[in-house]
Design a protein around this motif. Structure first.
Motif, mmCIF file in Angstrom:
data_model
loop_
_atom_site.group_PDB
_atom_site.id
_atom_site.type_symbol
_atom_site.label_atom_id
_atom_site.label_comp_id
_atom_site.label_asym_id
_atom_site.label_seq_id
_atom_site.Cartn_x
_atom_site.Cartn_y
_atom_site.Cartn_z
ATOM 1 N N ARG A 371 0.836 -1.205 0.000
ATOM 2 C CA ARG A 371 0.000 0.000 0.000
ATOM 3 C C ARG A 371 0.869 1.252 0.000
ATOM 4 O O ARG A 371 0.613 2.195 -0.767
ATOM 5 C CB ARG A 371 -0.905 -0.037 1.224
ATOM 6 N N ARG A 375 1.290 -0.100 -4.814
ATOM 7 C CA ARG A 375 0.964 -1.308 -5.595
ATOM 8 C C ARG A 375 -0.403 -1.808 -5.120
ATOM 9 O O ARG A 375 -0.530 -2.753 -4.364
ATOM 10 C CB ARG A 375 2.066 -2.343 -5.425
ATOM 11 N N ARG A 376 -1.447 -1.162 -5.628
ATOM 12 C CA ARG A 376 -2.781 -1.322 -5.061
ATOM 13 C C ARG A 376 -3.360 -2.721 -5.262
ATOM 14 O O ARG A 376 -3.957 -3.284 -4.343
ATOM 15 C CB ARG A 376 -3.724 -0.277 -5.657
ATOM 16 N N ASP A 377 -3.212 -3.280 -6.461
ATOM 17 C CA ASP A 377 -3.792 -4.613 -6.702
ATOM 18 C C ASP A 377 -3.162 -5.656 -5.790
ATOM 19 O O ASP A 377 -3.865 -6.498 -5.202
ATOM 20 C CB ASP A 377 -3.597 -5.014 -8.169
ATOM 21 N N ARG A 380 -4.389 -5.116 -2.199
ATOM 22 C CA ARG A 380 -5.744 -5.639 -1.973
ATOM 23 C C ARG A 380 -5.720 -7.150 -1.793
ATOM 24 O O ARG A 380 -6.391 -7.687 -0.917
ATOM 25 C CB ARG A 380 -6.657 -5.263 -3.145
ATOM 26 N N ALA A 381 -4.935 -7.833 -2.621
ATOM 27 C CA ALA A 381 -4.850 -9.297 -2.522
ATOM 28 C C ALA A 381 -4.245 -9.723 -1.187
ATOM 29 O O ALA A 381 -4.710 -10.689 -0.559
ATOM 30 C CB ALA A 381 -4.012 -9.844 -3.680
ATOM 31 N N SER A 403 -8.210 -2.062 3.583
ATOM 32 C CA SER A 403 -8.552 -2.536 2.239
ATOM 33 C C SER A 403 -9.467 -1.538 1.529
ATOM 34 O O SER A 403 -9.298 -1.254 0.330
ATOM 35 C CB SER A 403 -9.211 -3.904 2.332
ATOM 36 N N GLU A 407 -9.012 0.648 -1.990
ATOM 37 C CA GLU A 407 -10.030 0.707 -3.049
ATOM 38 C C GLU A 407 -10.375 2.162 -3.391
ATOM 39 O O GLU A 407 -10.473 2.530 -4.575
ATOM 40 C CB GLU A 407 -11.295 -0.024 -2.583
ATOM 41 N N CYS A 410 -8.035 4.278 -5.658
ATOM 42 C CA CYS A 410 -7.865 3.924 -7.079
ATOM 43 C C CYS A 410 -8.538 4.960 -7.997
ATOM 44 O O CYS A 410 -9.565 5.516 -7.649
ATOM 45 C CB CYS A 410 -8.468 2.552 -7.350
#
Length: 410
Positions: A371, A375-377, A380-381, A403, A407, A410
């Protein structure tokens, strides 16, 4: 009105430890404990609180156990002999020459940590019988299934009974070699209190207090450097416990804690114990961990923390005890000292090795670094994976909030 719930939480493990000493049987002692509290719930509201509630409960439990043995004697002559022996010793074992009730928990720890038992069995049965942790909580500490722990505890209790393992603190010659497991057990108890593995609360002050109490008893019995180091470590961590949660019970990270809420008396005591432990080499693992905690305790605010010194202490700790969790904690310190990329690379390597694949703190720590790096994706994972592994409500709320923030960015 008598708060029996609070009384059970504060007294039940002490009463159980004494009943195990007096009765010599785990299962009979547990039955006697429950009978004693049922008798108290019936009599005390009518007759008033006795002057010495713990002694009353021990006496009531012992009488209940004797009655049980008498009933069973109708079908089993051995039970009748046990009842006779108990009657003969009823007075002598509770007189002033008998071992102090306050020490019975420590005696029980050493019984459960007898060298004829396997290391994992020692720890599991101690956490269950001395500290009253649920099977699920112990399984979380071991990172195994609850059924595995349940079977291990049953087998261990049977072995203690069948081999008549003595209920005593070992003599001076045996004490040092039996110390490591006892220290580890006390450490695990505190960890479960400081960061509960499940439930609605972030911390459990009763378990923290239990662990500190046991560490104090042990330090009085054997003031070896790493015993003092363990007590210092527990006090330094516990000094921060109240600041770890908000007024609504939500997680407050170390960097955001109100340091005026830290317990300065505990910090000063911990630092004093650390100085005594550090002055007597070789420096043990608990003393090194206490030194790391001391760096946080000394810093007036988060920005003043000497992360370079913390990394150096973790380097020493890795030499003494190279475990995946120590590596993870070192990686987190490196992320503060050298930047998030450096810490993330070490955490990714740990994840690839697989040893901490199901360790929620690895995934939540990675998520925070991802975060920070934008590196947002991936963040989130990582948060999703941490949430899958979390059974503690304050942590769940914290991870869900983080989380959502990813979101929304983004």
């Amino acid at each position: 009105m008598i708060d029996f719930g609070a009384l059970y939480r504060t007294e039940s493990r002490r009463v159980l430890a004494t009943l195990i000493r007096l009765l010599g049987d785990f299962d009979l002692a547990e039955e006697a404990l429950h009978d004693a509290f049922l008798a108290a719930a019936e009599q005390w509201p009518r007759d008033g609180l006795p002057h010495h509630p713990r002694a009353w409960l021990v006496g009531a439990g012992r009488l209940s156990a004797l009655a049980r043995l008498r009933r069973r004697a109708r079908f089993d002559r051995l039970q009748g002999e046990l009842a006779r022996q108990m009657e003969e010793s009823m007075q002598s074992e509770l007189d002033t020459d008998a071992p102090a009730i306050d020490d019975d928990r420590l005696r029980l720890v050493f019984t459960c940590c007898h060298p004829s038992l396997g290391a994992d069995a020692q720890i599991a049965v101690t956490l269950r019988e001395v500290c009253g942790l649920a099977t699920e909580e112990i399984a979380s500490a071991f990172l195994v299934k609850p059924a595995t722990i349940a079977q291990r505890i049953v087998r261990t209790k049977r072995k203690i009974r069948e081999e008549a393992i003595p209920y005593e603190i070992p003599g001076a010659a045996e004490l040092p070699e039996r110390l490591d497991v006892v220290l580890h057990v006390i450490y695990l108890v505190f960890n479960e209190g400081y960061a509960a593995s499940s439930g609605a609360r972030l911390t459990r002050g009763d378990l923290c207090a239990e662990a500190i109490d046991l560490a104090r008893l042990l330090a009085e019995l054997l003031p070896e450097p790493d015993v003092l180091g363990l007590l210092a470590l527990l006090l330094l961590h516990d000094a921060r416990r109240e600041a770890r949660a908000s007024s609504t019970g939500d997680v407050v990270l170390l960097a955001d804690q109100d340091r005026t809420r830290w317990n300065r008396a505990q910090i000063e005591e911990g630092l004093g114990l650390l100085r005594r432990a550090w002055a007597r080499p070789p420096v043990g693992t608990y003393t090194l961990q206490a030194a790391i905690a001391a760096e946080h305790a000394r810093a007036p605010d988060s920005a003043s923390t000497d992360w370079g010194q913390i990394v150096r202490l973790y380097d020493l700790l890795l030499i003494a005890e190279r475990t995946p969790v120590v590596e993870l904690n070192r990686a987190a310190a490196i992320s503060q000292h050298r930047g998030p990329e450096a810490g993330l690379a070490l955490m990714d390597a740990l994840l690839e090795r697989g040893e901490l694949r199901d360790y929620r703190f690895l995934h939540s720590a990675r998520a925070d670094l991802l975060r920070t790096l934008g590196r947002r994706d991936a963040a989130r994972a990582a948060y999703r994976r941490a949430l899958e592994l979390t059974t503690q409500e304050p942590e769940r709320r914290f991870l869900e909030r983080r989380s959502r923030e990813v979101e929304e960015s983004c």
